[in-house]
Design an enzyme around this catalytic site. Structure first.
Site, PDB file in Angstrom:
ATOM      1  N   GLU A 260       0.896  -1.178   0.000  1.00 50.50           N
ATOM      2  CA  GLU A 260       0.000   0.000   0.000  1.00 50.50           C
ATOM      3  C   GLU A 260       0.921   1.211   0.000  1.00 50.50           C
ATOM      4  O   GLU A 260       1.549   1.531   1.018  1.00 50.50           O
ATOM      5  CB  GLU A 260      -0.876  -0.012   1.256  1.00 50.50           C
ATOM      6  CG  GLU A 260      -1.825  -1.177   1.344  1.00 50.50           C
ATOM      7  CD  GLU A 260      -3.003  -1.031   0.384  1.00 50.50           C
ATOM      8  OE1 GLU A 260      -3.781  -1.988   0.281  1.00 50.50           O
ATOM      9  OE2 GLU A 260      -3.135   0.030  -0.236  1.00 50.50           O
ATOM     10  N   CYS A 295      -2.146   9.199   2.265  1.00 48.30           N
ATOM     11  CA  CYS A 295      -1.750   8.516   1.028  1.00 48.30           C
ATOM     12  C   CYS A 295      -2.706   8.842  -0.114  1.00 48.30           C
ATOM     13  O   CYS A 295      -2.302   8.962  -1.260  1.00 48.30           O
ATOM     14  CB  CYS A 295      -1.735   7.019   1.265  1.00 48.30           C
ATOM     15  SG  CYS A 295      -3.301   6.440   1.913  1.00 48.30           S
TER      16      CYS A 295
END
Ligand SMILES: NC(=O)c1ccc[n+]([C@@H]2O[C@H](COP(=O)([O-])OP(=O)(O)OC[C@H]3O[C@@H](n4cnc5c(N)ncnc54)[C@H](O)[C@@H]3O)[C@@H](O)[C@H]2O)c1
Ligand SMILES: NCCCC=O
Ligand code: NA
Length: 504
Positions: A260, A295
């Site tokens: 991720e 993110c």
């Protein structure tokens, strides 16, 4: 000045259900992002501690009290952890805010999400019991087949500093739900609440070795975990650069990984929006929540030309209302960047954008009233072209860059003009247009008329340089399960592939 009135516990490594001093006795200082002062320290694990933790994890898998538990039994532990998180929510939120600079409001929000994730995976753990063995009917008399879902084994979980306990929980909760034994290596920039998770696991009686927590530097504690031959999988959340290192090291052992990674997500705003202020607020939230250290931050604003000046004018008015202060202060909506290193990186991105000819429409500097701490004003950058670094690279700070478009085709091209593929947002009242963008956006996450809402039930992850694999939802549990097929030949007749020798 906010008074945290919370003590930072002094912890060791959490291995085999107890606190253990690192073999090399090293420790790392905790530096407050808000004051730049040392406020504590964390233990620094090295390869030797990784070996000890891996052995503890393997022992846990071999013991009945963890290795032979049902999903329902594991669910009890997960619910007990969730309850303890909520019991300690106020203290944990303050510790999180002190450690990474996140506003207290957002840290408290995160603790609710942490508890909800443990609860969610408790439900999935229970449901796993009826899915552990699934018959597959081939409609053949000679074969009986079924599929087994079993824990992958010992898993290494390596996590970042921007949502310290929440990002750890997105991996720990499903790993324990699946019956794996986990070794968590949180970021050295924010480990306090992850160590408190160890204390919570100890208090609820989680069997020793089921979860081990090794704080320390990436190359010293993370890298040995990745390359350890008795660690069966690595689940990583962090930067692309580290993701490449981890994937390269894991490849030597053909070890599965999920990555991720970063993002440079677009938010596309059309001129048909009903409510300008609503679109403006989502744009702000999408880039300035958590001081932009997200993110999936929609840090590229792609505005239809016909509303650009009105939208930016409104955006500037809203930005003036963002309270920048000590993150523990009430109503603080923008705290400091997590560390001096990250702070310098963000300022360098802004300076490079100026050098390359972009315009700093607002912000770009330290707020005048914050003399200490790693604070950066919420910054909007215009006159950006697609060859600029500010357009291409993840800043991971409160910096929004802006480009305009005329046509839908131009908007799609600009939105997808990135090496990343984590998230995209579109603001428009035209539902069919939003459906078209669902197909056109090259990302794993799509937001319609919003940006960032995150739900435990939905798959989280991206494509391209944002990595692969999915956290959350049932997809998060699959990361920690091994799928085994079992095929039984039930006929008494010969297989008759070969010519049988004459009867003896
Ligand atoms: N996709 C997502 O869900 C998501 C969520 C949060 C953060 N992120 C990304 O994470 C980045 C910021 O987090 P960060 O600065 O902590 O990232 P980072 O890559 O610097 O560190 C992440 C973790 O990896 C460890 N690490 C560092 N070097 C290592 C090595 N050689 N081997 C093993 N482990 C190592 C670190 O100690 C830390 O625990 C940003 O790029 C952000 O986009 C992604
Ligand atoms: N809303 C959760 C975002 C996680 C990535 O930083
Ligand atoms: Na910290």
């Amino acid at each position: 000045m906010a008074i945290p009135n919370v003590r930072i516990p002094s912890r060791q490594l959490y291995i085999d259900g107890e606190w253990r001093e690192p073999v090399k006795k090293n420790r790392i200082p905790i530096i407050s992002p808000a004051t730049e002062e040392i406020i504590g320290e964390i233990p620094a694990a090295t390869e030797e501690d990784v070996d000890i933790a891996v052995e503890a994890a393997r022992r846990a898998l071999a013991r009945d009290d963890w290795g032979s538990t049902t999903g329902a039994q594991r669910a009890k532990y997960l619910r007990a952890i969730a309850a303890k998180i909520l019991e300690r929510k106020s203290e944990l939120a303050k510790l999180e805010s002190l450690d990474c600079g996140k506003t207290l409001f957002e840290a408290a929000w995160d603790m609710d999400d942490v508890a909800a994730s443990f609860e969610y995976y408790a439900d999935l753990a229970e449901a796993l019991d009826s899915k552990r063995k699934t018959p597959v009917d081939l409609h053949l008399d000679s074969f009986k087949t079924y599929v087994l879902r079993e824990p992958l084994g010992v898993v290494g979980l390596i996590t970042p500093w921007n949502y310290p306990l929440l990002m750890a929980t997105w991996k720990v909760a499903p790993a324990l739900a699946a019956g794996c034994a986990a070794i968590l290596k949180p970021s050295e920039l924010a480990s306090i609440t992850c160590l408190e998770l160890g204390e919570i696991c100890r208090e609820v009686g989680l069997p020793p070795g089921a979860l081990n927590i090794l704080t320390g530097l990436g190359p010293e504690a993370g890298a040995p975990l990745v390359s350890h031959p008795h660690v069966d999988k690595i689940a990583f959340t962090g930067s692309g650069a580290t993701g490449v290192k981890i994937m390269t090291a894991a490849a030597q052992l053909v070890k599965p990984v999920t990555l991720e990674l970063g993002g440079k997500s677009p938010i596309v705003v059309f001129d048909d929006i009903d409510n300008l202020d609503l679109a403006v607020e989502w744009t702000l939230f999408g880039c300035f929540a958590n001081a932009g250290q997200v993110c999936s931050a929609t840090s590229r604003l792609i505005l239809q030309e016909s509303i650009a000046s009105e939208f930016l004018e409104r955006l500037l008015l809203w930005i003036k209302n963002i309270k920048i202060s000590d993150p523990l202060e009430e109503d603080c909506k923008l705290g400091p960047i997590v560390s001096s290193g990250q702070y310098e990186k963000v300022l360098k991105f802004i300076s490079k954008a100026k050098d390359e000819g972009a315009t700093i429409l607002c912000g770009g500097e330290r707020p005048q009233h914050m003399k200490k701490g790693y604070y950066v004003q919420p910054t909007i950058i215009t006159d950006v072209n697609t060859s600029m670094e500010i357009w291409k690279e993840e800043v991971f700070g409160p910096v929004l860059c802006v480009k305009t478009f005329k046509t839908e085709e131009e908007a799609i091209e600009l939105a997808n003009d990135t090496k990343y593929g984590l998230a995209s947002a579109i603001m428009s009242k035209d539902v069919e247009r939003c459906e078209r963008f669902t197909k056109a956006f090259q990302t794993g996450i799509i937001w319609f008329n919003c940006s960032q809402p995150t739900f435990t039930q939905l798959p989280w992850g991206g494509r391209k340089r944002s990595g692969f694999g999915r956290d959350l939802g049932e997809w998060g549990l699959e990361n920690y399960l091994n799928i085994k097929q079992v095929t039984q030949y039930t006929s008494v007749e010969p297989w008759a592939f070969y010519k049988s020798p004459s009867k003896v």
